[in-house]
Design a protein around this motif. Structure first.
Motif, PDB file in Angstrom:
ATOM      1  N   ASP A 116       0.780  -1.091   0.109  1.00 24.82           N
ATOM      2  CA  ASP A 116      -0.106   0.053   0.047  1.00 24.82           C
ATOM      3  C   ASP A 116       0.781   1.311   0.011  1.00 24.82           C
ATOM      4  O   ASP A 116       0.624   2.148  -0.705  1.00 24.82           O
ATOM      5  CB  ASP A 116      -1.207   0.058   1.110  1.00 24.82           C
ATOM      6  N   LYS A 117       1.897   1.338   0.857  1.00 27.16           N
ATOM      7  CA  LYS A 117       2.969   2.461   0.749  1.00 27.16           C
ATOM      8  C   LYS A 117       3.394   2.491  -0.402  1.00 27.16           C
ATOM      9  O   LYS A 117       3.645   3.695  -0.893  1.00 27.16           O
ATOM     10  CB  LYS A 117       3.801   2.295   2.134  1.00 27.16           C
ATOM     11  N   TYR A 118       3.893   1.464  -1.163  1.00 21.69           N
ATOM     12  CA  TYR A 118       4.446   1.639  -2.380  1.00 21.69           C
ATOM     13  C   TYR A 118       3.591   2.153  -3.605  1.00 21.69           C
ATOM     14  O   TYR A 118       3.878   3.125  -4.190  1.00 21.69           O
ATOM     15  CB  TYR A 118       5.113   0.230  -2.718  1.00 21.69           C
ATOM     16  N   CYS A 119       2.382   1.719  -3.503  1.00 22.06           N
ATOM     17  CA  CYS A 119       1.394   2.142  -4.529  1.00 22.06           C
ATOM     18  C   CYS A 119       1.139   3.449  -4.068  1.00 22.06           C
ATOM     19  O   CYS A 119       0.860   4.216  -5.118  1.00 22.06           O
ATOM     20  CB  CYS A 119       0.050   1.354  -4.512  1.00 22.06           C
ATOM     21  N   GLN A 120       0.990   3.903  -3.145  1.00 23.46           N
ATOM     22  CA  GLN A 120       0.904   5.483  -2.689  1.00 23.46           C
ATOM     23  C   GLN A 120       1.832   6.309  -3.307  1.00 23.46           C
ATOM     24  O   GLN A 120       1.648   7.394  -3.927  1.00 23.46           O
ATOM     25  CB  GLN A 120       0.537   5.667  -1.314  1.00 23.46           C
ATOM     26  N   ALA A 121       3.026   5.871  -3.108  1.00 23.50           N
ATOM     27  CA  ALA A 121       4.181   6.603  -3.405  1.00 23.50           C
ATOM     28  C   ALA A 121       4.380   6.322  -5.068  1.00 23.50           C
ATOM     29  O   ALA A 121       4.851   7.713  -5.604  1.00 23.50           O
ATOM     30  CB  ALA A 121       5.574   5.973  -2.775  1.00 23.50           C
ATOM     31  N   ASN A 122       4.127   5.402  -5.528  1.00 24.73           N
ATOM     32  CA  ASN A 122       4.645   5.292  -6.801  1.00 24.73           C
ATOM     33  C   ASN A 122       3.333   5.633  -8.075  1.00 24.73           C
ATOM     34  O   ASN A 122       3.521   5.946  -8.941  1.00 24.73           O
ATOM     35  CB  ASN A 122       5.282   4.224  -7.296  1.00 24.73           C
ATOM     36  N   LEU A 180      -3.299   0.603  -2.575  1.00 25.68           N
ATOM     37  CA  LEU A 180      -3.386  -0.807  -3.118  1.00 25.68           C
ATOM     38  C   LEU A 180      -4.719  -1.234  -3.560  1.00 25.68           C
ATOM     39  O   LEU A 180      -4.808  -2.130  -4.670  1.00 25.68           O
ATOM     40  CB  LEU A 180      -2.895  -1.701  -1.702  1.00 25.68           C
ATOM     41  N   GLY A 181      -5.720  -1.096  -2.902  1.00 31.94           N
ATOM     42  CA  GLY A 181      -7.021  -1.465  -3.326  1.00 31.94           C
ATOM     43  C   GLY A 181      -7.368  -1.046  -4.688  1.00 31.94           C
ATOM     44  O   GLY A 181      -8.143  -1.990  -5.437  1.00 31.94           O
ATOM     45  N   ILE A 182      -7.062   0.024  -5.143  1.00 31.86           N
ATOM     46  CA  ILE A 182      -7.279   0.267  -6.606  1.00 31.86           C
ATOM     47  C   ILE A 182      -6.013  -0.281  -7.290  1.00 31.86           C
ATOM     48  O   ILE A 182      -6.616  -1.043  -8.354  1.00 31.86           O
ATOM     49  CB  ILE A 182      -7.441   1.791  -6.622  1.00 31.86           C
ATOM     50  N   VAL A 183      -4.783  -0.057  -7.315  1.00 35.59           N
ATOM     51  CA  VAL A 183      -3.769  -0.336  -7.903  1.00 35.59           C
ATOM     52  C   VAL A 183      -3.844  -2.277  -8.055  1.00 35.59           C
ATOM     53  O   VAL A 183      -3.559  -2.687  -9.214  1.00 35.59           O
ATOM     54  CB  VAL A 183      -2.413  -0.122  -7.414  1.00 35.59           C
ATOM     55  N   GLY A 184      -4.101  -2.806  -6.846  1.00 33.67           N
ATOM     56  CA  GLY A 184      -4.241  -4.379  -6.966  1.00 33.67           C
ATOM     57  C   GLY A 184      -5.192  -4.827  -7.892  1.00 33.67           C
ATOM     58  O   GLY A 184      -5.206  -6.027  -8.213  1.00 33.67           O
ATOM     59  N   LYS A 185      -6.263  -3.926  -8.299  1.00 31.96           N
ATOM     60  CA  LYS A 185      -7.384  -4.381  -9.213  1.00 31.96           C
ATOM     61  C   LYS A 185      -6.651  -4.621 -10.701  1.00 31.96           C
ATOM     62  O   LYS A 185      -7.287  -5.246 -11.528  1.00 31.96           O
ATOM     63  CB  LYS A 185      -8.441  -3.441  -9.180  1.00 31.96           C
ATOM     64  N   ALA A 221      -0.813  -7.187 -11.080  1.00 29.25           N
ATOM     65  CA  ALA A 221      -0.533  -8.459 -10.226  1.00 29.25           C
ATOM     66  C   ALA A 221       0.322  -8.170  -8.986  1.00 29.25           C
ATOM     67  O   ALA A 221       1.485  -7.507  -9.102  1.00 29.25           O
ATOM     68  CB  ALA A 221      -0.126  -9.564 -10.859  1.00 29.25           C
ATOM     69  N   MET A 222       0.018  -8.112  -7.799  1.00 26.38           N
ATOM     70  CA  MET A 222       0.499  -7.929  -6.526  1.00 26.38           C
ATOM     71  C   MET A 222       0.632  -9.056  -5.467  1.00 26.38           C
ATOM     72  O   MET A 222      -0.647  -9.546  -5.410  1.00 26.38           O
ATOM     73  CB  MET A 222       0.079  -6.655  -5.910  1.00 26.38           C
ATOM     74  N   MET A 223       1.687  -9.263  -5.019  1.00 18.36           N
ATOM     75  CA  MET A 223       1.604 -10.401  -3.877  1.00 18.36           C
ATOM     76  C   MET A 223       2.438  -9.859  -2.726  1.00 18.36           C
ATOM     77  O   MET A 223       3.701  -9.314  -2.904  1.00 18.36           O
ATOM     78  CB  MET A 223       2.395 -11.725  -4.437  1.00 18.36           C
ATOM     79  N   ALA A 224       2.217 -10.550  -1.459  1.00 19.67           N
ATOM     80  CA  ALA A 224       3.122  -9.974  -0.393  1.00 19.67           C
ATOM     81  C   ALA A 224       2.712 -11.341   0.458  1.00 19.67           C
ATOM     82  O   ALA A 224       1.657 -11.843   0.438  1.00 19.67           O
ATOM     83  CB  ALA A 224       2.472  -8.907   0.277  1.00 19.67           C
ATOM     84  N   GLY A 225       3.753 -11.449   1.262  1.00 18.39           N
ATOM     85  CA  GLY A 225       3.733 -12.366   2.406  1.00 18.39           C
ATOM     86  C   GLY A 225       4.904 -13.667   2.152  1.00 18.39           C
ATOM     87  O   GLY A 225       6.062 -13.117   1.559  1.00 18.39           O
ATOM     88  N   PRO A 226       4.957 -14.620   3.158  1.00 15.56           N
ATOM     89  CA  PRO A 226       6.238 -15.177   3.007  1.00 15.56           C
ATOM     90  C   PRO A 226       6.450 -16.287   1.899  1.00 15.56           C
ATOM     91  O   PRO A 226       7.661 -16.395   1.696  1.00 15.56           O
ATOM     92  CB  PRO A 226       6.083 -16.094   4.652  1.00 15.56           C
ATOM     93  N   ASP A 227       5.562 -16.388   1.266  1.00 18.07           N
ATOM     94  CA  ASP A 227       5.588 -17.541   0.125  1.00 18.07           C
ATOM     95  C   ASP A 227       5.208 -17.075  -1.142  1.00 18.07           C
ATOM     96  O   ASP A 227       3.987 -16.804  -1.172  1.00 18.07           O
ATOM     97  CB  ASP A 227       4.962 -18.922   0.280  1.00 18.07           C
ATOM     98  N   LEU A 228       5.857 -16.882  -2.172  1.00 20.71           N
ATOM     99  CA  LEU A 228       5.587 -16.227  -3.449  1.00 20.71           C
ATOM    100  C   LEU A 228       5.889 -17.175  -4.410  1.00 20.71           C
ATOM    101  O   LEU A 228       7.014 -17.617  -4.777  1.00 20.71           O
ATOM    102  CB  LEU A 228       6.297 -14.908  -3.739  1.00 20.71           C
ATOM    103  N   GLU A 229       4.669 -17.769  -5.076  1.00 18.66           N
ATOM    104  CA  GLU A 229       4.830 -18.545  -6.216  1.00 18.66           C
ATOM    105  C   GLU A 229       4.024 -18.180  -7.183  1.00 18.66           C
ATOM    106  O   GLU A 229       3.077 -17.775  -7.025  1.00 18.66           O
ATOM    107  CB  GLU A 229       4.522 -20.134  -5.606  1.00 18.66           C
TER     108      GLU A 229
END
Length: 86
Positions: free
Chosen positions: A23-29, A34-39, A42-50
């Protein structure tokens, strides 16, 4: 043509911390949350990214250079683990 993925990623042990960073990244860039940009991206966050793609291009979430270095190392480790698993 081969299946591919372009995604914006942030590796974090906690999914909520990762979402906050996204969310911070989306706001800055993008000037949008995030709720808008993520639509539309493709955005992923967490411990496992596959992903189920043969080719992957990742945009690492970082506003500060030190965060980019930290995230690059974490994402590279995930890639090494994934390759080792086949």
């Amino acid at each position: 043509m081969k299946p591919a993925l372009f995604a914006t990623v942030y590796r974090d042990d906690e999914a909520e911390g990762g979402k906050a960073a996204l969310d911070k990244y989306c706001q800055a860039n993008c000037g949008r949350p995030l709720g808008i940009v993520g639509k539309i991206q493709a955005m992923m966050a967490g411990p496992d990214l596959e992903a189920g793609a043969e080719h992957i291009l990742l945009r690492i979430v970082a506003v500060e250079p030190s965060v980019f270095e930290e995230q690059s190392a974490g994402v590279a480790e995930l890639a090494r683990v994934r390759v080792a698993r086949g």
